[in-house]
Design an enzyme around this catalytic site. Structure first.
Site, short mmCIF file in Angstrom:
data_model
loop_
_atom_site.label_atom_id
_atom_site.label_comp_id
_atom_site.label_asym_id
_atom_site.label_seq_id
_atom_site.Cartn_x
_atom_site.Cartn_y
_atom_site.Cartn_z
N ASP A 68 25.30 -6.30 22.00
CA ASP A 68 23.95 -6.55 21.47
C ASP A 68 23.53 -8.01 21.44
O ASP A 68 22.48 -8.35 20.87
CB ASP A 68 23.83 -5.97 20.04
CG ASP A 68 23.78 -4.45 20.06
OD1 ASP A 68 23.07 -3.92 20.93
OD2 ASP A 68 24.45 -3.82 19.23
N ASP A 109 20.47 1.57 25.89
CA ASP A 109 19.94 0.38 25.22
C ASP A 109 20.48 -0.91 25.84
O ASP A 109 19.86 -1.97 25.77
CB ASP A 109 20.32 0.36 23.73
CG ASP A 109 20.40 1.72 23.09
OD1 ASP A 109 20.63 2.71 23.79
OD2 ASP A 109 20.27 1.79 21.86
#
Ligand code: GLY
Length: 402
Positions: A117, A177
């Site tokens: 992330d 994602d």
């Protein structure tokens, strides 16, 4: 008699004028200005409420309480990133000072190597800060962060590994994602003329296109790769309703990411992919008329299922950019949908009143439905992509026609 009919006509004309007046839609310019002014007030309250701590960042608002996180939560960069958009709109020095302070809270994440992330964390915060101020020291943070992210790339598999948990089930999990983190790597490749970053991105994007997408251009949330054969051994979900369902935010991430992949590489296969994902989203029979998706396109309780404002905001931002790369007919369609989404998100149904909603901007997002975590709450990434979409609409559509 003449007098009575005169009175009647006055009444009818006044009613007619009143109705016409009531029906007049606000312009997008007004919607955008009102939304930014509201957001500046909300986020100034938010920034002040956490200013004394030197490490906390807002996460959500649940059961009447503000929930915060430290910098390691995947969403840490969205609040500072939103402050940068508010600064871009207002050029206000106080907002600039908040943006700098909250951005600095996550610098340490440039060394993160235990998840994928880092792009979300650093590119939304430091990336926007660099874009708007040219602050040289931000470049180093983004470069170090890019190198950390690249450590998660396994050249044999050809993908960046997303997560390290659930190892009994997933050998090498890659979630949809993850595509979003590539924007930072593409920036690093360009800025530091380092082709390795670009090769990683291309390989990750191509393999994701090949293995995450079904024939109808909906996507799986998680694809896990066999580390001996380097082929998928399992197609799964983590946050969607079911393995074979279409989780709305995942679908929105893909639309957004293949659009910037086309912008940065000029490779038309990414443009075609983005258009096909948009086609799935815009024409799905379960897409509501206001284009705020249900949290999953296959949620069993549609039409009573919860909507996900975050998926709508990501979609709107992606569609506005994509509208620049397609023919007139598609461009008009994408802008119309994004406009509907932004109008709906800017209405009292989704936009909180000043001082309410824990000082977040939007209501009604769904984080992790299956774990009953962050369900029907405000989320920082809904706010971030909403502000980005408003700014893109202002710059790419309103100002480009002037
Ligand atoms: N990247 C996690 C999510 O979209 O919920």
């Amino acid at each position: 008699m003449k007098y009575i009919s005169f009175i009647f006509s006055i009444v009818f004309v006044s009613l007619g004028v009143a109705c016409t007046h009531m029906k007049k839609e606000k312009t997008m310019e007004d919607i955008i200005d009102t939304a930014f002014r509201t957001a500046i007030q909300q986020y100034s309250l938010m920034a002040e409420s956490l200013i004394e701590s030197d490490s906390l960042l807002p996460r959500t608002y649940q059961d009447g309480k503000l929930v915060t996180s430290n910098s390691h939560w995947w969403c840490s960069g969205f609040f500072p990133g939103s402050l940068w958009y508010l600064y871009e709109y207002s050029k206000d020095d106080k907002i600039l000072s908040y943006a700098r302070q909250y951005t600095s809270r996550i610098e340490r994440e440039k060394y993160t190597t235990d998840n994928h992330d880092i792009g979300f964390m650093l590119y939304c915060s430091f990336g926007n800060g660099l874009r708007l101020t040219g602050e040289e020291s931000y470049k180093e943070v983004l470069y170090t962060g890019s190198k950390s992210l690249a450590t998660r790339y396994n050249p044999r598999v050809g993908l960046i590994r997303s997560w390290d948990f659930n190892e009994n089930v997933w050998q090498y999990p890659v979630i949809i994602d993850n595509l979003m983190n590539l924007e930072m790597l593409l920036w690093a490749a360009k800025t530091f003329k380092d082709s390795t970053f670009k090769e990683i991105c291309i390989s990750h994007a191509d393999k994701t296109m090949e293995h995450h997408y079904r024939n109808n251009y909906s996507c799986y949330h998680v694809v896990s790769y066999d580390t001996l054969t380097n082929k998928p051994h399992l197609k799964d979900t983590h946050q969607g309703y079911a393995k074979e369902s279409t989780w709305s935010r995942g679908q929105a991430w893909g639309l957004y990411a293949y659009t910037f992949l086309y912008r940065e590489t000029n490779d038309r296969k990414y443009l075609e992919q983005a258009k096909s994902i948009a086609q799935f989203l815009l024409h799905h029979p379960h897409m509501p008329k206001d284009y705020i998706p249900y949290w999953d396109f296959d949620a069993p309780d549609i039409p009573n299922a919860l909507r996900d404002a975050s998926a709508a905001a990501i979609m709107a931002s992606g569609l506005i950019e994509l509208s620049n790369y397609v023919d007139h007919e598609l461009s008009t369609e994408y802008i119309k949908v994004a406009e509907t989404q932004l109008r709906t998100l800017s209405s009292p149904e989704y936009t909180a009143k000043i001082g309410e909603n824990g000082n977040f901007i939007l209501k009604h997002s769904v984080g992790h439905f299956r774990e009953n975590s962050e369900v029907d709450v405000p989320l920082t990434y809904a706010d971030y992509y909403y502000l980005e979409a408003l700014m893109r609409y202002k710059k790419m559509i309103l100002e480009s026609y002037k």
